[in-house]
Scaffold this active site. Structure first.
Site, PDB file in Angstrom:
ATOM      1  N   GLY A   1       0.775  -1.227   0.000  1.00  0.00           N
ATOM      2  CA  GLY A   1       0.000   0.000   0.000  1.00  0.00           C
ATOM      3  C   GLY A   1       0.808   1.280   0.000  1.00  0.00           C
ATOM      4  O   GLY A   1       0.385   2.280   0.585  1.00  0.00           O
TER       5      GLY A   1
ATOM      6  N   MET B   1      -3.475  -6.291  -7.818  1.00  0.00           N
ATOM      7  CA  MET B   1      -2.896  -7.311  -8.697  1.00  0.00           C
ATOM      8  C   MET B   1      -3.925  -8.330  -9.193  1.00  0.00           C
ATOM      9  O   MET B   1      -3.563  -9.381  -9.692  1.00  0.00           O
ATOM     10  CB  MET B   1      -1.766  -8.045  -7.962  1.00  0.00           C
TER      11      MET B   1
ATOM     12  N   ASN C   1      -5.614   4.006 -12.717  1.00  0.00           N
ATOM     13  CA  ASN C   1      -4.554   3.050 -12.395  1.00  0.00           C
ATOM     14  C   ASN C   1      -3.217   3.753 -12.563  1.00  0.00           C
ATOM     15  O   ASN C   1      -3.067   4.633 -13.412  1.00  0.00           O
ATOM     16  CB  ASN C   1      -4.617   1.848 -13.343  1.00  0.00           C
TER      17      ASN C   1
ATOM     18  N   HIS D   1       0.756   2.988 -13.460  1.00  0.00           N
ATOM     19  CA  HIS D   1       1.634   1.965 -14.036  1.00  0.00           C
ATOM     20  C   HIS D   1       3.072   2.482 -13.988  1.00  0.00           C
ATOM     21  O   HIS D   1       3.320   3.636 -14.347  1.00  0.00           O
ATOM     22  CB  HIS D   1       1.223   1.678 -15.493  1.00  0.00           C
TER      23      HIS D   1
END
Length: 212
Positions: A15, A94, A111, A113
């Site tokens: 986290g 995940m 999201n 990346h």
């Protein structure tokens, strides 16, 4: 811009990106966004402890309790809708989600990346694999991308990107740390705040950031 925007952060591990978001909220940087829920795909992950310490409601919806990605996605989507969530953030999440989530939250799932999309992204590019690929290719610059989630893996419209230098002698671990500290932890809260302030406009593949 009207009223509070409720954010759910989906996590699967330690986290660190969640912590960046919690810290941003504590500084007032996410307003009018509020982290209303943290949902973990497995019990016992440290992200749940981070949520607890910040006083944020935390929930476990374990992927292993569901027979398929589709069944899991539907249950998770219904839970988030029940929480009246406005923005979903995948922060090291995940678990594969199917199209039901994207359809329920169009251009409302972010999201992060750990590369400059479209480089080193898509199926199989996660965690240290991304940084291993960047180093083996010999790039001189890497970084992070915040994008809206679409049905294509890492293929949604790009909201923000930040470049980070690749240094001589880097290992996947040192590059991962630099990308997190100098890019991910900065642009993920920034993108969330822009969303919550109604400043993101999506036209096809292009995300326009409007003035206040």
């Amino acid at each position: 811009m009207s009223g509070e925007k409720r954010i759910a952060v989906l996590v699967s591990g330690g986290g660190t990106n969640l912590q960046a978001l919690l810290d941003a909220e504590a500084r007032g940087d996410l307003q009018p966004g509020k982290i209303a829920a943290v949902v973990a795909s497995a019990p016992g992950v440290y992200a749940l402890e981070r949520a607890k310490q910040a006083g944020v409601p935390a929930y476990v919806m374990a992927r292993k309790d569901y027979p398929s990605s589709k069944a899991y996605t539907i249950a998770l989507t219904e839970f988030l809708q029940g929480q009246k969530i406005d923005l979903v953030i995948l922060a090291g999440f995940m678990t594969i989600l199917t199209e039901e989530m994207v359809k329920a939250f169009p251009n409302a799932i972010l999201n992060v990346h750990p590369a400059l999309i479209p480089s080193f992204c898509g199926a199989g590019y996660f965690g240290l694999h991304v940084h291993e690929a960047a180093l083996s290719y010999g790039v001189k610059v890497s970084g992070a991308t915040v994008h809206f989630v679409s049905e294509e893996c890492d293929g949604g419209p790009i909201v923000m990107q930040k470049a980070v230098p690749v240094l001589e002698g880097d290992t996947p671990e040192t590059l991962q740390r630099r990308v997190m500290e100098q890019a991910e932890w900065q642009i993920l809260p920034q993108a969330a705040a822009l969303f919550c302030r109604g400043r993101l406009r999506v036209h096809g593949r292009v995300v326009h950031i409007t003035e206040e």
